[in-house]
Scaffold this motif. Sequence first.
Motif, PDB file in Angstrom:
ATOM      1  N   VAL A  65       0.596  -1.242   0.021  1.00 55.71           N
ATOM      2  CA  VAL A  65       0.043  -0.089   0.094  1.00 55.71           C
ATOM      3  C   VAL A  65       0.814   1.358  -0.019  1.00 55.71           C
ATOM      4  O   VAL A  65       0.609   2.305  -0.782  1.00 55.71           O
ATOM      5  CB  VAL A  65      -1.009  -0.035   1.341  1.00 55.71           C
ATOM      6  CG1 VAL A  65      -1.714   1.377   1.235  1.00 55.71           C
ATOM      7  CG2 VAL A  65      -1.911  -0.987   0.962  1.00 55.71           C
ATOM      8  N   ILE A  66       1.796   1.300   0.902  1.00 55.23           N
ATOM      9  CA  ILE A  66       2.784   2.401   0.899  1.00 55.23           C
ATOM     10  C   ILE A  66       3.441   2.734  -0.624  1.00 55.23           C
ATOM     11  O   ILE A  66       3.607   3.788  -1.000  1.00 55.23           O
ATOM     12  CB  ILE A  66       3.909   2.211   2.111  1.00 55.23           C
ATOM     13  CG1 ILE A  66       3.292   2.130   3.415  1.00 55.23           C
ATOM     14  CG2 ILE A  66       4.796   3.354   1.971  1.00 55.23           C
ATOM     15  CD1 ILE A  66       4.086   1.779   4.402  1.00 55.23           C
ATOM     16  N   ILE A  67       3.786   1.552  -1.298  1.00 56.96           N
ATOM     17  CA  ILE A  67       4.509   1.748  -2.496  1.00 56.96           C
ATOM     18  C   ILE A  67       3.412   2.182  -3.593  1.00 56.96           C
ATOM     19  O   ILE A  67       3.599   3.160  -4.409  1.00 56.96           O
ATOM     20  CB  ILE A  67       5.029   0.184  -2.876  1.00 56.96           C
ATOM     21  CG1 ILE A  67       6.378  -0.139  -2.072  1.00 56.96           C
ATOM     22  CG2 ILE A  67       5.396   0.172  -4.435  1.00 56.96           C
ATOM     23  CD1 ILE A  67       6.544  -1.533  -2.471  1.00 56.96           C
ATOM     24  N   ALA A  68       2.103   1.622  -3.399  1.00 56.40           N
ATOM     25  CA  ALA A  68       1.052   2.080  -4.269  1.00 56.40           C
ATOM     26  C   ALA A  68       0.690   3.700  -4.048  1.00 56.40           C
ATOM     27  O   ALA A  68       0.548   4.476  -4.885  1.00 56.40           O
ATOM     28  CB  ALA A  68      -0.179   1.338  -4.031  1.00 56.40           C
ATOM     29  N   LYS A  69       0.884   4.075  -2.805  1.00 59.12           N
ATOM     30  CA  LYS A  69       0.693   5.690  -2.464  1.00 59.12           C
ATOM     31  C   LYS A  69       1.744   6.325  -3.080  1.00 59.12           C
ATOM     32  O   LYS A  69       1.555   7.544  -3.752  1.00 59.12           O
ATOM     33  CB  LYS A  69       0.763   5.587  -0.940  1.00 59.12           C
ATOM     34  CG  LYS A  69      -0.606   5.312  -0.377  1.00 59.12           C
ATOM     35  CD  LYS A  69      -0.407   5.638   0.984  1.00 59.12           C
ATOM     36  CE  LYS A  69      -1.935   5.157   1.830  1.00 59.12           C
ATOM     37  NZ  LYS A  69      -1.588   5.443   3.609  1.00 59.12           N
ATOM     38  N   ILE A  70       2.981   5.783  -2.973  1.00 58.85           N
ATOM     39  CA  ILE A  70       4.044   6.705  -3.824  1.00 58.85           C
ATOM     40  C   ILE A  70       3.956   6.776  -5.195  1.00 58.85           C
ATOM     41  O   ILE A  70       4.166   7.628  -5.930  1.00 58.85           O
ATOM     42  CB  ILE A  70       5.568   6.064  -3.387  1.00 58.85           C
ATOM     43  CG1 ILE A  70       5.418   6.195  -1.622  1.00 58.85           C
ATOM     44  CG2 ILE A  70       6.466   6.607  -3.793  1.00 58.85           C
ATOM     45  CD1 ILE A  70       6.813   5.575  -1.342  1.00 58.85           C
ATOM     46  N   LEU A  71       3.670   5.632  -5.558  1.00 59.59           N
ATOM     47  CA  LEU A  71       3.476   5.520  -7.143  1.00 59.59           C
ATOM     48  C   LEU A  71       2.174   6.379  -7.872  1.00 59.59           C
ATOM     49  O   LEU A  71       2.050   6.955  -8.663  1.00 59.59           O
ATOM     50  CB  LEU A  71       3.252   3.913  -7.733  1.00 59.59           C
ATOM     51  CG  LEU A  71       4.281   3.197  -7.631  1.00 59.59           C
ATOM     52  CD1 LEU A  71       3.894   1.879  -8.009  1.00 59.59           C
ATOM     53  CD2 LEU A  71       5.286   3.731  -8.608  1.00 59.59           C
ATOM     54  N   SER A  72       1.275   6.529  -6.757  1.00 59.21           N
ATOM     55  CA  SER A  72      -0.060   7.220  -7.054  1.00 59.21           C
ATOM     56  C   SER A  72       0.291   8.691  -6.909  1.00 59.21           C
ATOM     57  O   SER A  72      -0.007   9.505  -8.226  1.00 59.21           O
ATOM     58  CB  SER A  72      -1.073   6.865  -6.038  1.00 59.21           C
ATOM     59  OG  SER A  72      -2.163   8.132  -6.120  1.00 59.21           O
TER      60      SER A  72
END
Length: 157
Positions: A65-72
């Motif tokens: 989720v943290i990686i997804a937030k950064i990618l977002s």
Amino acid sequence: MWSYENEKVAHLIKLSKFHSHFYYLSVIKKFKEFIDFSIFDGTEALVAVPMYKKDLQIRGYNQSVIIAKILSKISKVPVAYDLIEKVKQTKPQVGLKRQERLNNLKNVFVLNKKAKTLKKVLIVDDVVTTSSTINECAKLLLDVNIESNFFALAAET
């Protein structure tokens, strides 16, 4: 994507995944010029590989989720937090042999009904080894005609 065989990469991921040093994941921002942004073309949502609820409570965060937030933030594609749910607790994939990894994740994910409104998503995980996690999530999506691609911070080659 980095090689998980690189000691520094493996150490960074282990610190972020098992020792609450998830701020190390912000390194993605510094290397964004190495991301192939074509993976976001037509993508309507980022989907982090989910954790089982009890495991998430114990760890306190999901590194995917943290990686997804950064990618977002980088891509401007929103994160769909509850599109896929992990409904069974499994053994950790770390240390399992290939066939054990494949069997470990059979039928542990379910798709939220909201998913059917999407056409294309990007599945986000921290490490890809046998691709069993990504494949199980992708199968769910494919069953309802949702195209998917994936992003992982590192891969075992």
